[in-house]
Design an enzyme around this catalytic site. Structure first.
Site, PDB file in Angstrom:
ATOM      1  N   HIS A  37       0.934  -1.321  -0.008  1.00  0.00           N
ATOM      2  CA  HIS A  37      -0.109  -0.214  -0.147  1.00  0.00           C
ATOM      3  C   HIS A  37       0.882   1.317  -0.033  1.00  0.00           C
ATOM      4  CE1 HIS A  37      -3.476  -2.539   1.709  1.00  0.00           C
ATOM      5  NE2 HIS A  37      -3.813  -1.970   0.504  1.00  0.00           N
ATOM      6  N   GLU A  41      -2.008  -9.481 -26.170  1.00  0.00           N
ATOM      7  CA  GLU A  41      -0.557  -9.669 -25.180  1.00  0.00           C
ATOM      8  C   GLU A  41      -0.231 -11.243 -25.397  1.00  0.00           C
ATOM      9  OE1 GLU A  41      -1.271  -7.901 -21.157  1.00  0.00           O
ATOM     10  OE2 GLU A  41      -3.560  -8.904 -21.323  1.00  0.00           O
ATOM     11  N   ASP A  94       3.346  -8.151 -21.491  1.00  0.00           N
ATOM     12  CA  ASP A  94       3.346  -9.619 -21.694  1.00  0.00           C
ATOM     13  C   ASP A  94       3.498 -10.287 -23.304  1.00  0.00           C
ATOM     14  OD1 ASP A  94       2.294 -10.533 -18.952  1.00  0.00           O
ATOM     15  OD2 ASP A  94       0.408  -9.226 -19.209  1.00  0.00           O
ATOM     16  N   CYS A  99      -0.509  -0.328 -24.989  1.00  0.00           N
ATOM     17  CA  CYS A  99      -0.196   0.260 -23.537  1.00  0.00           C
ATOM     18  C   CYS A  99       0.742  -0.323 -22.666  1.00  0.00           C
ATOM     19  CB  CYS A  99      -1.768   0.109 -22.827  1.00  0.00           C
ATOM     20  SG  CYS A  99      -2.372  -1.613 -22.788  1.00  0.00           S
TER      21      CYS A  99
HETATM   22  C1  PEP Z   1       1.073  -5.425 -20.660  1.00  0.00           C
HETATM   23  O1  PEP Z   1       1.009  -6.845 -20.700  1.00  0.00           O
HETATM   24  O2  PEP Z   1       1.781  -4.852 -21.591  1.00  0.00           O
HETATM   25  C2  PEP Z   1       0.186  -4.537 -20.205  1.00  0.00           C
HETATM   26  C3  PEP Z   1       0.038  -3.127 -20.209  1.00  0.00           C
HETATM   27  O3  PEP Z   1      -0.557  -5.053 -18.916  1.00  0.00           O
HETATM   28  P1  PEP Z   1       0.000  -5.444 -17.379  1.00  0.00           P
HETATM   29  O4  PEP Z   1       1.452  -4.767 -17.666  1.00  0.00           O
HETATM   30  O5  PEP Z   1      -0.814  -4.604 -16.586  1.00  0.00           O
HETATM   31  O6  PEP Z   1       0.097  -6.748 -17.606  1.00  0.00           O
HETATM   32 MG    MG Z   2      -0.638  -7.605 -19.379  1.00  0.00          MG
END
Ligand code: PEP
Ligand code: MG
Length: 579
Positions: A192, A434, A458, A505
């Site tokens: 946290h 991913e 991922d 992302c």
């Molecule tokens: C990713 O896998 O690129 C992603 C944005 O998700 P996370 O990092 O939350 O797994």
């Molecule tokens: Mg991911």
């Protein structure tokens, strides 16, 4: 000068005098025998102390909810539940009557037993729950021993807060304007304290082991939240160096902040969208300040990474609505719960798995827990009334899974209609790409959704077979691996052929060199942590889309990530700086 190394969990550099918050040192707990006739009196003292502790926690919950939103109040709801837990009361009563020892000692022993059990577990997230147990028992003991806690809300000068283990309640209570940095022996990235430090934009280095103990009140401390370096009693040269680094960062941030209001437009007039990733609702201020044009990824699982029960539909609805309202009409993409793998939620029933990263995670988990998934989908749907919300499913590996997720969404919509709850009927639905199988059939999946977002964190992990959390193979987690580039290109091309927009992302999107290549491949949207937005915007503004296409085409022809990196370093030397 002494140097310590911890885990950097919140960026920024701070220099200041240490305030060693030693209140968390083990107090001396009295131990003495009591007679049978004194037992009821001891029990009454316990009940009174618990009641007072509940008053403290309720007051803190109300303040947290008022200042930071309901979901932070939920931390304290969990504490209240523990304080009211009949099992705890029964265990304390039995131990009191069985041992004929004073109640302070019984409470202390009880805490030690639970802490030992939690620390014996392999799961670091469960281990971190010892903080909550500690917070509660310390509060009860303080009331039993008439000991007032020093309140961090009384801090009147700027300090670097040094603690063994800052409790969630301390983070909420402290006078944040005076805390320039946090250094802590305990804690990791999912604790946290880390989550809140990032949300409050306070540089923080956690997980120092026992080293924090060596820092004394008044010691001058340099905290580097980018590297995890902590320097105590720095020599003049080091101080000067850090002052220079700090000034450079401040100047850079200032220059970059002038970019915030400008469009992400290439030299030849192509507009792209640069959005931000968030973990907690408080980050919306930072998102706007850094000039993001929306939220491309709201990692909703952080709402679930609190102790206590999974957040109710209402609590989630409040959190999503708050984010959507704060973004005032800008798009907000909410990703449904991505748990499992390395993100284990304490209260969800995770089986021991041999290969958790290949196991029961994300959409796979949600499809098997109908109630939890429906609650979340309804909460997002209802919040969609307040602005431009989108839904995104994580870890889709093929069409059957996607069809099931879409069917679950339709069921949630039907339930909202039945209840007479308003929602946006045509809410856009997208998926994370991913998993390599999804990338390979992006053309098929594109016919079923409104947008793609490529999760390279991922996608790289699964394409190159490299655990993204394992430092021994970290050198293989390489965005410029030709296989990764080819998959990314395929996803963009397939998405465009089907007429849908393609975003990224994953962390790759925040690297200025990668941003040029991605721009050249035709990526429509970039999403990243808010602090990286100005850098990438500057990159986009300093190159033409035509030149980026040439750069991308050349990068795709090269045979290894080293060659690609070397090529980009030379080709972009004049135009793009990497941080
Ligand atoms: C990713 O896998 O690129 C992603 C944005 O998700 P996370 O990092 O939350 O797994
Ligand atoms: Mg991911």
């Amino acid at each position: 000068m002494r140097t310590f190394q911890g885990i950097p969990v919140s960026p920024g550099i701070a220099i200041g005098p240490a305030f060693a918050f030693l209140d968390d040192e083990e107090p001396t707990i009295p131990r003495y025998a009591v007679t049978e006739s004194e037992l009821d009196g001891e029990w009454d003292r316990f009940v009174v102390a618990v009641d007072k502790a509940k008053d403290d926690v309720s007051a803190m919950r109300d303040r947290a909810a008022r200042e930071m939103g309901q979901e932070h109040g939920a931390i304290f709801d969990a504490h209240l539940l523990m304080l009211d837990d009949p099992e705890v009361h029964e265990a304390v009563d039995a131990s009191l009557r069985g041992s004929l020892l004073n109640i302070e000692w019984i409470v202390h022993q009880y805490e030690q037993g639970i802490v030992k059990r939690l620390e014996g577990l392999e799961d670091p997230i469960l281990q971190e729950r010892t903080v909550d147990v500690h917070d509660i028992t310390r509060r009860i003991l303080n009331h039993l021993m008439f000991k007032e806690r020093f309140s961090l809300s009384d801090l009147a000068v700027d300090v670097v807060l040094v603690a063994r283990n800052l409790l969630p309640s301390d983070m909420i209570a402290m006078n944040r304007s005076r805390v320039k940095a946090i250094v802590m022996d305990a804690g990791g990235k999912t604790s946290h304290t880390a989550i809140l430090a990032r949300a409050f934009e306070i540089p923080a280095v956690l997980g120092l082991g026992g080293s924090g103990r060596a820092i004394k009140n008044g010691d001058i401390v340099v905290v580097d939240g980018h590297t995890g370096d902590v320097r105590v009693d720095p020599d003049a040269q080091t101080l000067e160096r850090y002052e220079r680094v700090r000034a450079r960062i401040a100047e850079r941030d200032e220059n970059l902040s002038s970019i915030a209001a400008l469009p992400a437009r290439t030299l030849d007039g192509k507009d792209v969208l640069i959005k931000a990733n968030i973990e907690v609702p408080e980050e919306t201020d930072s998102v706007l300040r850094h000039g993001a044009s929306g939220i491309g990824l709201f990692r909703s699982e952080f709402l679930f990474l609190q102790p206590g029960r999974a957040p109710s539909e209402e609590a989630q609805y409040a959190a999503y609505s708050r984010v959507i309202a704060a973004m005032a009409g800008r798009p907000v993409t909410i990703r449904t719960l991505d748990v499992g793998g390395d993100k284990v939620v304490p209260d969800l029933a995770f089986a021991e798995e041999k290969n958790p990263l290949l196991g029961w995670r994300a959409i796979r988990y949600c499809l098997s827990d109908t109630e939890l998934f429906q609650n979340q989908l309804r909460a997002i749907l209802r919040a969609s009334e307040h602005g431009d919300a989108r839904i995104m499913f994580p870890m889709i590996s093929g069409p059957v899974e996607l069809d099931a997720a879409i069917a679950a969404l339709e069921e949630a919509k039907a339930e909202c209609r039945r209840r007479g709850q308003a929602f946006r009927e045509d809410i856009p639905v997208g998926i994370m790409i991913e998993v390599p199988s999804a990338a390979m059939i992006a053309d098929i999946l594109a016919t079923k959704v409104d947008f793609f977002s490529i999760g390279t964190n991922d996608l790289i992990q699964y394409t190159i077979a490299v655990d993204r959390g394992n430092e021994k193979v970290a050198y293989l987690h390489e965005p410029f691996h030709p296989a990764v580039l080819r998959l990314v290109k395929k996803v963009i091309d397939d998405g465009h052929a089907a007429g849908i927009s393609v975003s990224m992302c994953g962390e790759m999107a925040s690297d200025p060199f990668a941003a040029v290549v991605l721009l050249g491949l035709g990526l429509d949207e970039f999403s990243m942590s808010a602090v990286s937005v100005p850098d990438v915007k500057r990159t986009i503004r300093s190159i033409s889309a035509a030149e980026a296409s040439l750069v991308a085409a050349e990068a795709l022809r090269l045979g290894s990530h080293q060659e690609i990196e070397a090529f980009l370093a030379v080709r972009l030397a004049e135009k793009v700086s990497r941080g």
